[in-house]
Design an enzyme around this catalytic site. Sequence first.
Site, PDB file in Angstrom:
ATOM      1  CG  HIS A 281      58.057  -1.332  -0.252  1.00  0.00           C
ATOM      2  ND1 HIS A 281      58.239  -2.620  -0.270  1.00  0.00           N
ATOM      3  CD2 HIS A 281      58.363  -0.885   1.403  1.00  0.00           C
ATOM      4  CE1 HIS A 281      58.692  -3.104   0.756  1.00  0.00           C
ATOM      5  NE2 HIS A 281      58.727  -2.241   1.779  1.00  0.00           N
TER       6      HIS A 281
ATOM      7  CG  HIS B 108      55.220  -4.786   3.477  1.00  0.00           C
ATOM      8  ND1 HIS B 108      55.177  -3.620   3.616  1.00  0.00           N
ATOM      9  CD2 HIS B 108      55.296  -4.675   1.909  1.00  0.00           C
ATOM     10  CE1 HIS B 108      55.523  -2.711   2.704  1.00  0.00           C
ATOM     11  NE2 HIS B 108      55.411  -3.534   1.757  1.00  0.00           N
TER      12      HIS B 108
ATOM     13  CB  SER C  37      57.643  -0.916  -4.982  1.00  0.00           C
ATOM     14  OG  SER C  37      56.662  -1.912  -5.562  1.00  0.00           O
ATOM     15  CB  SER C  38      58.884  -6.755  -4.443  1.00  0.00           C
ATOM     16  OG  SER C  38      59.029  -8.053  -5.265  1.00  0.00           O
TER      17      SER C  38
ATOM     18  CD  GLU D 136      54.679 -10.973   0.766  1.00  0.00           C
ATOM     19  OE1 GLU D 136      54.203 -12.110   0.652  1.00  0.00           O
ATOM     20  OE2 GLU D 136      54.376  -9.705   0.073  1.00  0.00           O
TER      21      GLU D 136
END
Length: 332
Positions: free
Chosen positions: A63, A96, A244-245, A148
């Site tokens: 990401h 992911h 992007s986590s 994910e």
Amino acid sequence: MPPTVNMGIPGASRSIVENLKRKRVLLAEPRGYCAGVDRAVETVERSLRKYGPPVYVRHEIVHNRHVVETLERAGAVFVEETDYVPEGAIVIFSAHGVAPTVYAAAAERNLRTIDATCPLVTKVHNEVKRFARNDYDILLIGHEGHEEVIATAGEAPTHVQLVDGLAAVQQVVVRDENKVVWLSQTTLSVDETMRIVERLRQRFPKLQDPPSDDICYATQNRQVAVKAMAPECELVIVVGSRNSSNSVRLVEVAMGSGAGAAYLVDWAKDIDPAWLAGVTTVGVTSGASVPDILVQGVLKWLAERGYDVVQSVTTANEALVFALPREIRSAH
């Protein structure tokens, strides 16, 4: 050599800026690429060299907009589903992970698959399969819709319940309170995850923990570094993309750890000069899918505005390297 503020490495020194009023940057260490991202990006690069373009990739390999755009220029084609990949072509699965149904769909169309799933994500998949075989209710802490999470839950959809935040805890229903385990997405805030676990344990006292940490080492290390520098920063700039986590979590961690303000930027050009008003100390870090060239761009932008003293804030050293997928190990 820039002064160093060491917050966790034995034997390192802490140098003090002579003029505390001088504009400075605190640069988090570690930051940027983790072993899983490095492996995934190199998988695409080597596949392009070995097979030639186009090489298809299901979802963004990681990401980060810069990484994806760079790989697109080299000949990678990013698709949302394997349906868009020509029959018999090569398709790479992103870092992911993917659910078993995706593998099945690829096999039906005779696609040649290369799996760039982060090994730490694969570890969580294996935990899901093991607990599902033993008929546990699996409470997966994560963000709804994240690739994910979709992939992990897909390993055992009838056994997995998503717990997305504290409010979701009350909606959890289990069959047997003696057979409940929590697992998590690898890129979450450690503190927020443990608050959710604590709330779950209040409801289910026999809740089991994962065999080992599911939140990956790189996510934890980057959060610890931000926590160490945030109290000294009027502003923290996190380099990373909004999808992007782990990058988004760094902004949250900075704000929760005492930073005056924190912002997420893809590139230096995204920085608003107004953010610097009255700011002496700027913290800089980056998410696990961010190449360091983007951080260097931010440092250059700040230096041009007088923030020319850079101090490293080091809380860990990272040396982990993951083996590449076997299909492309011989490609250089």
